[in-house]
Write an enzyme that holds these catalytic residues in place. Sequence first.
Site, short mmCIF file in Angstrom:
data_model
loop_
_atom_site.label_atom_id
_atom_site.label_comp_id
_atom_site.label_asym_id
_atom_site.label_seq_id
_atom_site.Cartn_x
_atom_site.Cartn_y
_atom_site.Cartn_z
N ASN A 15 -7.08 -2.27 14.68
CA ASN A 15 -8.90 -2.69 13.61
C ASN A 15 -9.02 -4.39 12.71
O ASN A 15 -10.40 -4.42 12.58
CB ASN A 15 -9.18 -2.44 12.75
CG ASN A 15 -8.63 -1.25 11.93
OD1 ASN A 15 -8.12 -1.95 11.57
ND2 ASN A 15 -9.47 -0.09 11.10
N HIS A 47 -7.01 -4.82 10.17
CA HIS A 47 -6.74 -4.16 8.61
C HIS A 47 -5.50 -5.38 8.00
O HIS A 47 -4.58 -5.16 8.75
CB HIS A 47 -6.50 -2.64 7.71
CG HIS A 47 -5.45 -2.23 8.73
ND1 HIS A 47 -6.10 -0.94 9.27
CD2 HIS A 47 -4.42 -2.36 8.64
CE1 HIS A 47 -4.40 -0.32 9.39
NE2 HIS A 47 -3.98 -0.92 9.32
N GLU A 49 -9.67 -1.76 4.92
CA GLU A 49 -10.01 -1.45 6.44
C GLU A 49 -11.62 -2.40 6.27
O GLU A 49 -12.30 -3.20 5.78
CB GLU A 49 -10.14 0.21 6.43
CG GLU A 49 -9.71 1.11 6.38
CD GLU A 49 -8.66 1.43 6.90
OE1 GLU A 49 -8.87 0.24 8.63
OE2 GLU A 49 -8.24 2.32 8.09
N ASP A 56 0.70 -1.68 0.12
CA ASP A 56 0.44 -0.13 -0.35
C ASP A 56 0.93 1.22 0.15
O ASP A 56 2.38 1.30 0.38
CB ASP A 56 -0.95 0.36 1.44
CG ASP A 56 0.00 -0.69 2.87
OD1 ASP A 56 1.14 -0.38 2.91
OD2 ASP A 56 -0.77 -0.90 3.34
#
Length: 242
Positions: free
Chosen positions: A136, A138, A143, A67
Amino acid sequence: MNVVALDSYEAACRKVADIFSDHLAEKPDTVLGLATGTTPLGLYSELVKDFQEGKISFAQATTFNLDEYCGLEPRHHQSYRYFMETNLFNKVDICLESTHVPDGMNTNTQDACDSYEQAIQKAGGIDIQLLGLGINGHIGFNEPAASFAVATHKIDLAQSTIQANSRLFNGIHEVPTQAYTMGIGTIMAARKIVVIVSGASKAKIVREAFFGPVVPQVPASILQLHPHVTVIVDSEAGALIP
Ligand code: GLP
């Protein structure tokens, strides 16, 4: 899925380094999928050490990062291109033209995403993909969502991710709000996947992601369906493993 809990962060990094070193030694023209974040730093130090000791070479390897933030120049100190050059690429014998990070400055989203997918295909697909785990759930910047995004795409970062990553910027207002990321399908297409997770703050999400239901609200949970995944955790991150 093979989950390995080790005593310390250092031991976890060494274990993952061994997996990558062995892979490179067996197949020098490996296509590596790489990750950023704080967690892989110890791993990259170990790989640099292995290179300096003559155990491995990256000369024939190709790399694809997961990313990149949208709108950060490659020279920005928090861009993932800068991170990779500083922590790995400039310290080993890799050919920079063989390293790929999504182009965060490309404002043509379709082009940025399609060209990244095509480059991965052209290289023959990813042999071994490194992943970290967001607080979280990811992976890359996939996400929590209502469904799994398949291919490389642009994502609006979750507020919790912006908050978590703001520690690396001069304040939260400097953190980009969007990023390009490989999709879940891109990641799942890798032949092998290795996940490294460290620290008490990740203990709850380790249990949810790898021992809970497979749901897009916990993107990393999809890894339970991949045939060749190794998850390496330190004792703190593994504290809630059933
Ligand atoms: C970032 C990256 C992820 C990384 C995650 C965890 O947002 N995009 O690829 O795995 O956060 O990072 P850390 O290891 O610093 O907790």
